[in-house]
Design an enzyme around this catalytic site. Sequence first.
Site, PDB file in Angstrom:
ATOM      1  N   LYS A 120      56.818  24.788  33.610  1.00  0.00           N
ATOM      2  CA  LYS A 120      57.080  24.276  34.959  1.00  0.00           C
ATOM      3  C   LYS A 120      58.485  23.691  35.065  1.00  0.00           C
ATOM      4  O   LYS A 120      59.049  23.235  34.072  1.00  0.00           O
ATOM      5  CB  LYS A 120      56.028  23.231  35.341  1.00  0.00           C
ATOM      6  N   LYS A 154      61.960  17.392  35.404  1.00  0.00           N
ATOM      7  CA  LYS A 154      63.170  16.591  35.598  1.00  0.00           C
ATOM      8  C   LYS A 154      64.095  16.638  34.392  1.00  0.00           C
ATOM      9  O   LYS A 154      65.292  16.586  34.525  1.00  0.00           O
ATOM     10  CB  LYS A 154      62.793  15.132  35.869  1.00  0.00           C
ATOM     11  N   LYS A 194      52.909  14.826  25.516  1.00  0.00           N
ATOM     12  CA  LYS A 194      53.863  13.742  25.230  1.00  0.00           C
ATOM     13  C   LYS A 194      53.859  13.388  23.742  1.00  0.00           C
ATOM     14  O   LYS A 194      54.905  13.072  23.170  1.00  0.00           O
ATOM     15  CB  LYS A 194      53.552  12.491  26.068  1.00  0.00           C
TER      16      LYS A 194
HETATM   17  P1  TYM Z   1      56.145  13.420  38.601  1.00  0.00           P
HETATM   18  O1  TYM Z   1      57.143  12.324  38.783  1.00  0.00           O
HETATM   19  O2  TYM Z   1      56.203  14.206  37.346  1.00  0.00           O
HETATM   20  O3  TYM Z   1      56.247  14.427  39.794  1.00  0.00           O
HETATM   21  C1  TYM Z   1      56.199  14.014  41.147  1.00  0.00           C
HETATM   22  C2  TYM Z   1      55.444  15.027  41.978  1.00  0.00           C
HETATM   23  O4  TYM Z   1      56.049  16.308  41.875  1.00  0.00           O
HETATM   24  C3  TYM Z   1      55.076  17.281  41.474  1.00  0.00           C
HETATM   25  N1  TYM Z   1      55.716  18.264  40.597  1.00  0.00           N
HETATM   26  C4  TYM Z   1      55.610  19.598  40.755  1.00  0.00           C
HETATM   27  N2  TYM Z   1      54.933  20.347  41.638  1.00  0.00           N
HETATM   28  C5  TYM Z   1      55.042  21.680  41.527  1.00  0.00           C
HETATM   29  N3  TYM Z   1      55.793  22.306  40.585  1.00  0.00           N
HETATM   30  C6  TYM Z   1      56.484  21.598  39.665  1.00  0.00           C
HETATM   31  N4  TYM Z   1      57.231  22.213  38.762  1.00  0.00           N
HETATM   32  C7  TYM Z   1      56.396  20.172  39.714  1.00  0.00           C
HETATM   33  N5  TYM Z   1      56.942  19.176  38.976  1.00  0.00           N
HETATM   34  C8  TYM Z   1      56.510  18.015  39.533  1.00  0.00           C
HETATM   35  C9  TYM Z   1      54.030  16.489  40.703  1.00  0.00           C
HETATM   36  O5  TYM Z   1      52.790  17.175  40.693  1.00  0.00           O
HETATM   37  C10 TYM Z   1      53.982  15.212  41.489  1.00  0.00           C
HETATM   38  O6  TYM Z   1      53.157  15.339  42.624  1.00  0.00           O
HETATM   39  N6  TYM Z   1      51.924  11.090  37.250  1.00  0.00           N
HETATM   40  C11 TYM Z   1      52.790  11.395  38.399  1.00  0.00           C
HETATM   41  C12 TYM Z   1      53.306  10.155  39.111  1.00  0.00           C
HETATM   42  C13 TYM Z   1      52.224   9.262  39.612  1.00  0.00           C
HETATM   43  C14 TYM Z   1      51.303   9.537  40.667  1.00  0.00           C
HETATM   44  C15 TYM Z   1      50.497   8.361  40.781  1.00  0.00           C
HETATM   45  C16 TYM Z   1      51.091  10.629  41.488  1.00  0.00           C
HETATM   46  C17 TYM Z   1      51.962   8.028  39.153  1.00  0.00           C
HETATM   47  N7  TYM Z   1      50.908   7.485  39.860  1.00  0.00           N
HETATM   48  C18 TYM Z   1      49.461   8.301  41.735  1.00  0.00           C
HETATM   49  C19 TYM Z   1      50.061  10.554  42.435  1.00  0.00           C
HETATM   50  C20 TYM Z   1      49.263   9.397  42.543  1.00  0.00           C
HETATM   51  C21 TYM Z   1      53.981  12.168  37.866  1.00  0.00           C
HETATM   52  O7  TYM Z   1      54.316  12.088  36.729  1.00  0.00           O
HETATM   53  O8  TYM Z   1      54.678  12.845  38.824  1.00  0.00           O
END
Ligand code: TYM
Length: 336
Positions: A195, A198, A113
């Site tokens: 990866k 979004k 970031k």
């Molecule tokens: P975020 O919003 O980036 O993504 C949400 C979930 O999707 C999974 N993910 C993926 N899995 C496989 N391949 C990909 N290309 C891919 N892109 C996204 C992420 O691993 C995630 O499970 N920090 C977290 C949000 C969060 C969170 C938490 C998660 C905040 N607090 C507590 C678990 C527990 C995040 O940015 O996810």
Amino acid sequence: MSKEVVLSGIRPTGFLHLGNYFGAMRNYVRMQDDYTCYFFVANWHSLTTHPDTKELRNSVHRVIAENIACGLDPEKVALYVQSDVPEIAELYLYLNMLAYKGELEKTVTFKEKVRLQPENVNAGLLTYPVLQAADILIHRAVKVPVGKDQEQHLEMARNFAERFNYRYGDVFPLPYAFNYGTELVRIMSLDGNGKMSKSENQMATIYLADDDESIRKKIMKAKTDQGPATQNAEKPDYIQNLFTLMKLVSSPDTLQKFEDDFNASSTGNCVIRYGDMKKQLAEDMARFIKPIREKAEDIRLNSELLAKIIRQGADKARASASETLDRVRSSVGMNY
Ligand code: TYM
């Protein structure tokens, strides 16, 4: 016996995509009958990178709607919005005193970031993993269904929990990243660059809101090559990604046919036709996404229903969160 507690969250920073679905949401749906589940929209987390909140409300609603469209039942799970549970912010404060600047600066996502937004390296970005730990520990969750990119954050959550327990007494069980199957999932971008995410290359990301035509177009453009040089070759990661996606949405016979074609191919004798493979994958993907897209759109436009679900989720989440926070306060000695 009481059920194990599961928690996971998604940031509302854009449209949800196949990585979110296969890395996380698919597991949520499978877990909802066997565990006590908390799933939430991480809108505080999104402020670390998206301080402009014009689109936030719509995005929060979309994430809720898409989760339900994928099969989550808000009667079975607590489906809520992070900012509706202020107990998380208080736990974040206690955990911040146990998190060190050095370890936070070394976090891979933080470094990424800093590279992407050097003009806005805010303290929230640095302590992002602490807030994530608070999200998890506030319900004393033990299983956290996430994709591979979240592994380090989970390790940090365990460290913070252990430090808290050591200093103030045993309050938190240790949480672990969870996936059915052996490995955490990582879906790559269709252009082969890192990866699927979004906000990066939208033409290489398949969103759950994409229409059939966009899905076809994007998959037909996915990166491939001349084919393998030798029989039974190892697959380059962008080819492996197409096979992974095919495994997720196509029939086992279809997958097997293209596996066999790949393995039989070598320079001068290329049996596998990536064009045909992508055409098949595109059709299967479009068929897979259509019902999710349509259901999500219906729910998204029903603001009364959404409001009710969000309220109900907040009530369930706050009941559990305040119980934990009472224990935290008395362990720390903050109960006067
Ligand atoms: P975020 O919003 O980036 O993504 C949400 C979930 O999707 C999974 N993910 C993926 N899995 C496989 N391949 C990909 N290309 C891919 N892109 C996204 C992420 O691993 C995630 O499970 N920090 C977290 C949000 C969060 C969170 C938490 C998660 C905040 N607090 C507590 C678990 C527990 C995040 O940015 O996810």
